[in-house]
Design an enzyme around this catalytic site. Structure first.
Site, PDB file in Angstrom:
ATOM      1  CE  LYS A  36      30.325  -5.551 -30.418  1.00  0.00           C
ATOM      2  NZ  LYS A  36      30.382  -6.934 -30.911  1.00  0.00           N
ATOM      3  NE  ARG A 131      28.936 -11.077 -36.470  1.00  0.00           N
ATOM      4  CZ  ARG A 131      29.069 -10.349 -35.355  1.00  0.00           C
ATOM      5  NH1 ARG A 131      28.310  -9.287 -35.188  1.00  0.00           N
ATOM      6  NH2 ARG A 131      29.925 -10.681 -34.432  1.00  0.00           N
TER       7      ARG A 131
HETATM    8  C1  LIG Z   1      29.887  -7.817 -30.055  1.00  0.00           C
HETATM    9  C2  LIG Z   1      30.403  -9.193 -29.888  1.00  0.00           C
HETATM   10  C3  LIG Z   1      30.306  -9.821 -28.646  1.00  0.00           C
HETATM   11  C4  LIG Z   1      29.565  -9.209 -27.476  1.00  0.00           C
HETATM   12  O1  LIG Z   1      28.200  -9.199 -27.756  1.00  0.00           O
HETATM   13  P1  LIG Z   1      27.115  -8.741 -26.643  1.00  0.00           P
HETATM   14  O2  LIG Z   1      25.821  -9.169 -27.220  1.00  0.00           O
HETATM   15  O3  LIG Z   1      27.251  -7.272 -26.500  1.00  0.00           O
HETATM   16  O4  LIG Z   1      27.461  -9.469 -25.398  1.00  0.00           O
HETATM   17  C5  LIG Z   1      30.872 -11.082 -28.499  1.00  0.00           C
HETATM   18  N1  LIG Z   1      31.499 -11.689 -29.533  1.00  0.00           N
HETATM   19  C6  LIG Z   1      31.606 -11.115 -30.744  1.00  0.00           C
HETATM   20  C7  LIG Z   1      32.301 -11.841 -31.836  1.00  0.00           C
HETATM   21  C8  LIG Z   1      31.052  -9.852 -30.969  1.00  0.00           C
HETATM   22  O5  LIG Z   1      31.157  -9.288 -32.171  1.00  0.00           O
END
Ligand SMILES: *Cc1c(COP(=O)(O)O)cnc(C)c1O
Length: 368
Positions: A36, A131
């Site tokens: 992302k 969250r």
């Molecule tokens: C962004 C995100 C990740 C990846 O997080 P990183 O800290 O970049 O590895 C994994 N799971 C969810 C639900 C996320 O929103």
């Protein structure tokens, strides 16, 4: 070459992904690579898939759809809860999504039935970071509802820690997730093939010998892209932290006083901290600003200091080096700086398979 530009070393991203794939495979864990922060960049996704990740995770339906077009049959997971208004698109483009709302599950199922397909679901469990996620006490009830829905396959459980309140995983929270999975299997007579323990914040726990139990998947973004774990931003051993570098161009250079003069108020982006007089110093103005990058997330070449940032300018003290107009300066980025640079339409993205040279062929200032 245009500037500002984000130079992306695909070879380093491939190395990071391969290294993590191997280390996690040794613990029985697959990787969903989260792209992302690159806005689902197709070339980056291809490199990660070639490095052996099990699938790709994206938070927005637009990037899922683009990856479906560019990367064919790779398993795609929507890692943010589907929007009720987008369930048709989600079912059409994503193999699976992370979910925590019964109303959304019902809509997803109806859309899958409509389209004559099935959609995979990981139920997200709240384990303390506050969250997304179902409270553990509600998991049985929501699972019972889900299992009645004809368009959905329950693939397993997931959780997400570290993002909202900086709460990291532990043997206790990971053990609880595995216990919840076992409980559902017993209660409903089902098998849950996947237990997705979290994101890059899980790596310190895992690599320092955490109890894996049923955890067999992690969703990794920052660790692959920037070689760091997000809880303490420590580099992960054996990974590149400089796969991304941002290059800006100097548009004014020379000695100026260090102490501003005149009638003092706030700067363009709020109060000005710590005015001090260090005499005249060589400084440069870069054609790079907050429309391009989160300046607080840049790492500067050794000896240089960030004096200020506004929409379109960075002001740097060069540490006495007489850097000239037209010179390029290169910066490292943290996650926030990377996200802003990728999102900015003003920043060119330059993908490279190997090392970088400046226009004159010399090593760029700050480039490693
Ligand atoms: C962004 C995100 C990740 C990846 O997080 P990183 O800290 O970049 O590895 C994994 N799971 C969810 C639900 C996320 O929103």
């Amino acid at each position: 070459m245009s500037s500002p530009r984000l130079v992306i070393r695909l070879d380093r991203l491939g190395h990071n992904a391969r290294s993590l794939v191997e280390r996690l495979a040794a613990r029985g864990i697959s990787i969903t690579a989260v792209t992302k922060a690159t806005l689902g960049s197709a070339p980056i996704a291809s490199v990660l898939v070639a490095a052996g990740v099990a699938g790709l995770g994206e938070s927005r339906i637009e990037t899922i759809e683009a990856l479906r077009q560019s990367n064919g049959s790779v398993p795609l997971t929507l890692i943010r809860s589907p929007l009720p208004s987008q369930v048709e698109r989600v079912v059409a483009a994503a193999n699976c999504s992370l979910n925590s709302e019964p109303a959304v599950l019902a809509l997803l199922s109806a859309a899958a039935v409509d389209q004559g397909c099935r959609h995979g679901v990981l139920l997200m469990v709240e384990l303390g970071d506050l969250r997304e996620g179902i409270m553990p006490r509600q998991l049985d009830g929501i699972t019972a509802e889900l299992l009645q829905l004809p368009g959905l396959d329950l693939l397993g459980l997931g959780t997400n820690l570290g993002c909202q309140n900086g709460i990291g995983p532990s043997d206790a929270s990971m053990g609880q997730l595995c216990e919840l999975a076992r409980g559902l299997e017993l209660a409903f007579g089902i098998a849950l093939p996947m237990v997705s323990g979290g994101n890059s914040a899980n790596l310190p726990w895992l690599l320092e010998g955490g109890r894996v139990d049923r955890i067999n998947n992690l969703r990794l973004g920052e660790a692959i892209l920037l070689g760091r774990e997000p809880l303490g931003r420590r580099p992960i051993q054996g990974l590149f932290t400089n796969a991304f570098q941002l290059v800006g161009e100097v548009i004014e250079a020379g000695p100026k006083p260090t102490l501003a003069w005149g009638c003092a108020g706030e700067g363009a982006f709020g109060p000005v901290a710590g005015r001090r007089d260090r005499g005249e110093r060589w400084r440069v103005l870069l054609a790079l600003g907050l429309q391009d990058v989160d300046a607080t997330g840049l790492s500067l070449p050794a000896g240089m200091e960030l004096l200020g940032a506004s929409s379109d300018h960075l002001v740097l003290d060069t540490g006495g080096e007489m850097v000239a107009v037209g010179a390029e300066i290169s910066f490292g980025l943290n996650y926030s700086a990377l996200l802003r640079a990728m999102t900015s339409p003003f920043v060119a993205k330059t993908m490279l398979a190997g090392p970088v040279l400046s226009r004159s062929g010399a090593q760029l200032k700050g480039f490693s």
